[in-house]
Design an enzyme around this catalytic site. Structure first.
Site, PDB file in Angstrom:
ATOM      1  N   CYS A   1     -51.968 -26.987  31.533  1.00  0.00           N
ATOM      2  CA  CYS A   1     -51.860 -27.575  30.389  1.00  0.00           C
ATOM      3  C   CYS A   1     -53.112 -27.772  30.133  1.00  0.00           C
ATOM      4  O   CYS A   1     -54.132 -28.583  30.748  1.00  0.00           O
ATOM      5  CB  CYS A   1     -51.164 -29.001  30.830  1.00  0.00           C
ATOM      6  SG  CYS A   1     -51.439 -30.360  29.639  1.00  0.00           S
TER       7      CYS A   1
ATOM      8  N   CYS B   1     -54.217 -31.542  28.840  1.00  0.00           N
ATOM      9  CA  CYS B   1     -54.271 -32.838  29.875  1.00  0.00           C
ATOM     10  C   CYS B   1     -53.796 -32.343  31.026  1.00  0.00           C
ATOM     11  O   CYS B   1     -54.458 -31.417  31.965  1.00  0.00           O
ATOM     12  CB  CYS B   1     -53.632 -34.093  29.323  1.00  0.00           C
ATOM     13  SG  CYS B   1     -52.021 -33.834  28.489  1.00  0.00           S
ATOM     14  N   SER B   2     -52.597 -32.794  31.728  1.00  0.00           N
ATOM     15  CA  SER B   2     -52.192 -32.537  32.878  1.00  0.00           C
ATOM     16  C   SER B   2     -50.637 -32.437  32.599  1.00  0.00           C
ATOM     17  O   SER B   2     -49.833 -32.900  33.447  1.00  0.00           O
ATOM     18  CB  SER B   2     -52.647 -33.364  33.906  1.00  0.00           C
ATOM     19  OG  SER B   2     -52.203 -34.505  33.731  1.00  0.00           O
ATOM     20  N   CYS B   3     -49.936 -32.164  31.729  1.00  0.00           N
ATOM     21  CA  CYS B   3     -48.386 -32.012  31.609  1.00  0.00           C
ATOM     22  C   CYS B   3     -47.942 -30.980  32.703  1.00  0.00           C
ATOM     23  O   CYS B   3     -48.247 -30.035  32.946  1.00  0.00           O
ATOM     24  CB  CYS B   3     -48.010 -31.409  30.333  1.00  0.00           C
ATOM     25  SG  CYS B   3     -48.559 -32.260  28.904  1.00  0.00           S
TER      26      CYS B   3
END
Lengths: 93, 194
Positions: free
Chosen positions: B99, B102-104
């Protein structure tokens, strides 16, 4: 307008972040690049509005495929990038 | 109460929880249930799905069609979770999930992401020079004739990889198979080893 699988699309070369506070789910490294629609993933409330608690209308989300070498110089021939992109970021190529 | 024993963030959280209950948005028991579900989520859940897909062709088909339905079919709660897509590795194709924005991460089936998944270094290298990153950081070599597909998880879906079943696991049952599937195998940075 629903984009059919196989359609050639260009990611809009646009930089809304230069015009004010935004929340964008389109990576900068793809802006202006051309890819191919793989499939329609569904319709989701536009995150660009959701992030600011504004009314968010549903937008079509597509899986779009790009050749690694059309985006980055460290290409291995045949490698690909597959990315979720909203309809309002795509234009016919 | 003393600031030494109760932080400002704890007071804020207590106030928000009390307001959620007062306004009828979420009851204390619903919040507790959600916390319990979040705590139970771990790579072991995704590993159970992978092991079942390796041994049950109908389950594999369901998993590739709708990851969330496949998760629910073996008792993993998916209510309120984003849709789950499953990317199948084959002899010709290897998938790697990142991702970049961000940090999906598919937390419902893999739990909290590993620390490096959120790092700027992983997010940049995975998308720009993935083969070199996999070799240098994980000693994972994708053969040159295998296509590498980097899946940038940018929006409303969450993605997990269905790795290939390794040789030497013939006749193993689901539990034994699930035990060899690691979180990196389901992100695409490593390959399951028998």
């Amino acid at each position: 307008m629903m984009l059919a699988p196989g359609s050639a699309v260009r990611v809009r070369f646009d930089w809304p972040e230069t015009r004010g506070p935004v929340h964008i789910r389109t990576p900068w490294y793809l802006r202006g690049h051309t890819g191919t629609v793989v499939r329609h993933l569904g319709d989701f409330p536009n995150p660009e509005d959701l992030a600011f608690a504004r009314p968010a209308e549903k937008r079509a989300l597509y899986h779009v495929l790009f050749a690694q070498g059309s985006v980055w110089p460290e290409d291995h021939p045949g490698d690909e990038l597959l990315v979720e992109l909203y309809e309002h970021w795509l234009e016919p190529a | 109460m003393s600031d030494l024993l109760e932080t400002e963030s704890e007071r804020l959280l207590a106030a928000v929880r009390s307001l959620l209950a007062q306004k009828g948005i979420a009851s204390p028991s619903e919040i507790s249930e959600r916390i319990a579900i979040t705590d139970r989520a771990s790579p072991g859940q995704g590993a159970r799905m992978v092991a079942k897909a390796w041994t049950d062709p109908a389950y594999r088909a369901l998993m590739l069609e709708d990851g969330a339905k496949a998760a629910e079919a073996i008792g993993i709660p998916m209510r309120g979770m984003p849709p789950l897509g499953v990317l199948e590795n084959t002899a010709e194709l290897h998938n790697l999930v990142v991702c970049t924005l961000c940090s999906c991460y598919p937390r419902a089936v893999l739990g909290y992401p590993p620390f490096w998944y959120k790092s700027a270094a992983y997010r940049a290298r995975a998308v720009r020079d993935p083969r070199k990153m996999l070799e240098e950081e994980w000693q994972t070599v994708i053969p040159p004739q295998v296509k590498l597909r980097v899946v940038d998880s940018t929006a409303d879906y969450r993605w997990m990889v269905l790795p290939r079943r390794p040789a030497g696991t013939e006749g193993w049952d689901e539990d034994r198979l699930a035990a060899i599937v690691r979180e990196g195998d389901m992100i695409g940075v490593t390959l399951p080893q028998a």
